[in-house]
Design a protein around this motif. Sequence first.
Motif, PDB file in Angstrom:
ATOM      1  N   ILE A 114       0.708  -1.286  -0.051  1.00 28.94           N
ATOM      2  CA  ILE A 114      -0.042  -0.085  -0.131  1.00 28.94           C
ATOM      3  C   ILE A 114       0.857   1.278  -0.047  1.00 28.94           C
ATOM      4  O   ILE A 114       0.285   2.365  -0.203  1.00 28.94           O
ATOM      5  N   GLN A 115       2.228   1.163   0.147  1.00 29.84           N
ATOM      6  CA  GLN A 115       2.899   2.180   0.215  1.00 29.84           C
ATOM      7  C   GLN A 115       3.065   3.012  -1.287  1.00 29.84           C
ATOM      8  O   GLN A 115       2.649   2.311  -2.168  1.00 29.84           O
ATOM      9  N   MET A 176       0.481  15.364   4.053  1.00 27.89           N
ATOM     10  CA  MET A 176      -0.187  16.645   4.060  1.00 27.89           C
ATOM     11  C   MET A 176       0.771  17.817   3.423  1.00 27.89           C
ATOM     12  O   MET A 176       1.830  17.633   3.990  1.00 27.89           O
TER      13      MET A 176
ATOM     14  N   PHE B  35       4.073  16.775   5.568  1.00 26.98           N
ATOM     15  CA  PHE B  35       3.980  15.759   6.814  1.00 26.98           C
ATOM     16  C   PHE B  35       3.624  14.453   6.220  1.00 26.98           C
ATOM     17  O   PHE B  35       2.681  14.269   5.578  1.00 26.98           O
ATOM     18  N   TYR B  36       4.489  13.521   6.394  1.00 28.98           N
ATOM     19  CA  TYR B  36       4.257  12.181   5.659  1.00 28.98           C
ATOM     20  C   TYR B  36       4.366  10.917   6.900  1.00 28.98           C
ATOM     21  O   TYR B  36       5.357  10.895   7.559  1.00 28.98           O
ATOM     22  N   PRO B  37       3.219  10.325   6.960  1.00 36.98           N
ATOM     23  CA  PRO B  37       3.004   9.419   8.139  1.00 36.98           C
ATOM     24  C   PRO B  37       3.700   7.999   7.643  1.00 36.98           C
ATOM     25  O   PRO B  37       3.525   7.739   6.658  1.00 36.98           O
ATOM     26  N   TYR B  39       2.587   4.385   7.450  1.00 32.42           N
ATOM     27  CA  TYR B  39       1.279   3.707   7.537  1.00 32.42           C
ATOM     28  C   TYR B  39       1.485   2.339   6.808  1.00 32.42           C
ATOM     29  O   TYR B  39       2.560   2.072   6.402  1.00 32.42           O
ATOM     30  N   GLY B  40       0.404   1.580   7.305  1.00 35.29           N
ATOM     31  CA  GLY B  40       0.448   0.311   6.651  1.00 35.29           C
ATOM     32  C   GLY B  40       0.581  -0.795   7.737  1.00 35.29           C
ATOM     33  O   GLY B  40       0.008  -0.708   8.700  1.00 35.29           O
ATOM     34  N   ALA B  41       1.628  -1.466   7.695  1.00 35.95           N
ATOM     35  CA  ALA B  41       1.595  -2.782   8.478  1.00 35.95           C
ATOM     36  C   ALA B  41       2.278  -2.420   9.944  1.00 35.95           C
ATOM     37  O   ALA B  41       3.241  -2.938  10.541  1.00 35.95           O
TER      38      ALA B  41
END
Lengths: 353, 178
Positions: A114-115, A176, B35-37, B39-41
């Motif tokens: 999903i990245q 964001m 801002f980049y989080p 995410y995922g696993a």
Amino acid sequence: MSKEFIKGNEAMAEAAVRGGCRFFAGYPITPQNDIPEYLSKRLFEVGGTFIQGESEIASINMVYGVAATGVRSMTSSSSPGLALKSEGISFIAGSRIPAVIINVARGGPALGTIQGAQQDYFASAKAIAPGGFRCFVVSPSTVQEAADLVYEAFEIADKYRTPVYVLTDGVIGNMMEIVELPPMRDPEEMLSSDAWRITKYNDDSSARQFSTYRPTGEMLTVDNIAMAELYEEWQEKEQRWEAFMMEDAEVVLTAYGSAGRIAKSAVKELRAQGIKAGLIRPITLFPFPNKAYENINYDKIDKIFVVEMSIPPQFVYDVELATKSQLDYININTSGGVIVETESIVDKVKESM
Amino acid sequence: MEKSLLIAGFGGQGIMLIGKMLGFAASKAGMNATFYPSYGAEQRGGTANCTVIIADDEIGSPVSKKLDSLIAMNEPSFVRFVDRMKKGGVVIVNSSLVQSKVEDKDVQAFYVPANDLAQQLGSAQVANVVVLGAYIGATGVLDAAFAKQVVAEQLGKKPELLELNMKAFDAGMEAVKP
């Protein structure tokens, strides 16, 4: 206008509403879920309709039906979801109906990751579904551009009566950034759907209807020639790209979408190290911006660095066509799911100079 | 000017929240921010992280291999990211939960017992606001007034919470004073 610090997916959803979208149907899939989540609340505030369909296939067919009545309609999904929607998109294109489709793509094939990823280049720009049709395909590099392109997508869709396909990924969808959102579009300013919207039977028994069934080759030829002419018109009028620091560039990079913004960082870093680098960043993937590559000084430049988050590479083939195979093509690529690093681009360029 | 910051800790420590608040503050200051989080696993109790880039020009990559700053809220995050610091970079270490020390002499380390300071103020919940204050105090990347304004807007809906969060921010700023 005020600026907002907003997530890419939400910025695209709000831009769709402001661009006139009043119908959305979709089915959940990461990393685009913020789009339906946002619209599930927002569309009702503007008198629109949101439906979470029972499947991707049902959702795209709802968009097909609703768009045919003249309502600006959209769906969004991520790569494997788009595979399921492909037949519906083919019918929308075949019926010459406007619609907007967002793909917040994943790595692939199959469920993939999903990245951030750019493994859907061919599947978006070349062959969304059988039948040789194309969508008008755009790919943003920033949240601002994502919002602006989705906003304008509804105009392009109406103008050419075509599905417009926004190809992006988890990098743009989940980050964001500070954005100035476009204003709410006045319905009075939108193109009339009178020319193509389905109608009931008039007194003289005439009605506008759609049929995607063409039982003879002669009938299909008429449609296909019109389709070919449409794509030629796009090639002529609608190619879009950004040329960044290309005026005096001695080293040329090219990349689109999320890799495009990272390549831009690499160009700045190379310049800081005294290397005159420049970037050609396609914004439309179909029509592909061939014109952007015509300005390269082919007497001095003998290679181009093609950055993409896809293994094997895909975008490079369009670059090779646009540059008429006159250069060496040096791929700087990561797999879908792996965000290409500024530093590795810089190192590879310096190594190959 | 372009400064990268990675904030990492356990899920639930308010990592993402302070990352976003920095973006809002940069926006107020008329600067650019991403801002980049991650995410995922990610798993509950595992590490969460986000990258914030603040710049006065357009921002390209929203992630950075080499970091100008790191906020490490727990031991696993410290271990995972401390080797990515640039020379002269700033590490804010939550010394309430991180036992390790920064060994690189070219990196400035600030040991802030964020959970203990937050607890003394009345709630361990505001440890993230303590490190936010420490980061602003240590780097000066943004005027503290913009950051405090955002903290007030995001976390100060009730008067008692407003006061608690303001105190937490100030405690962080104070903790990194030379």
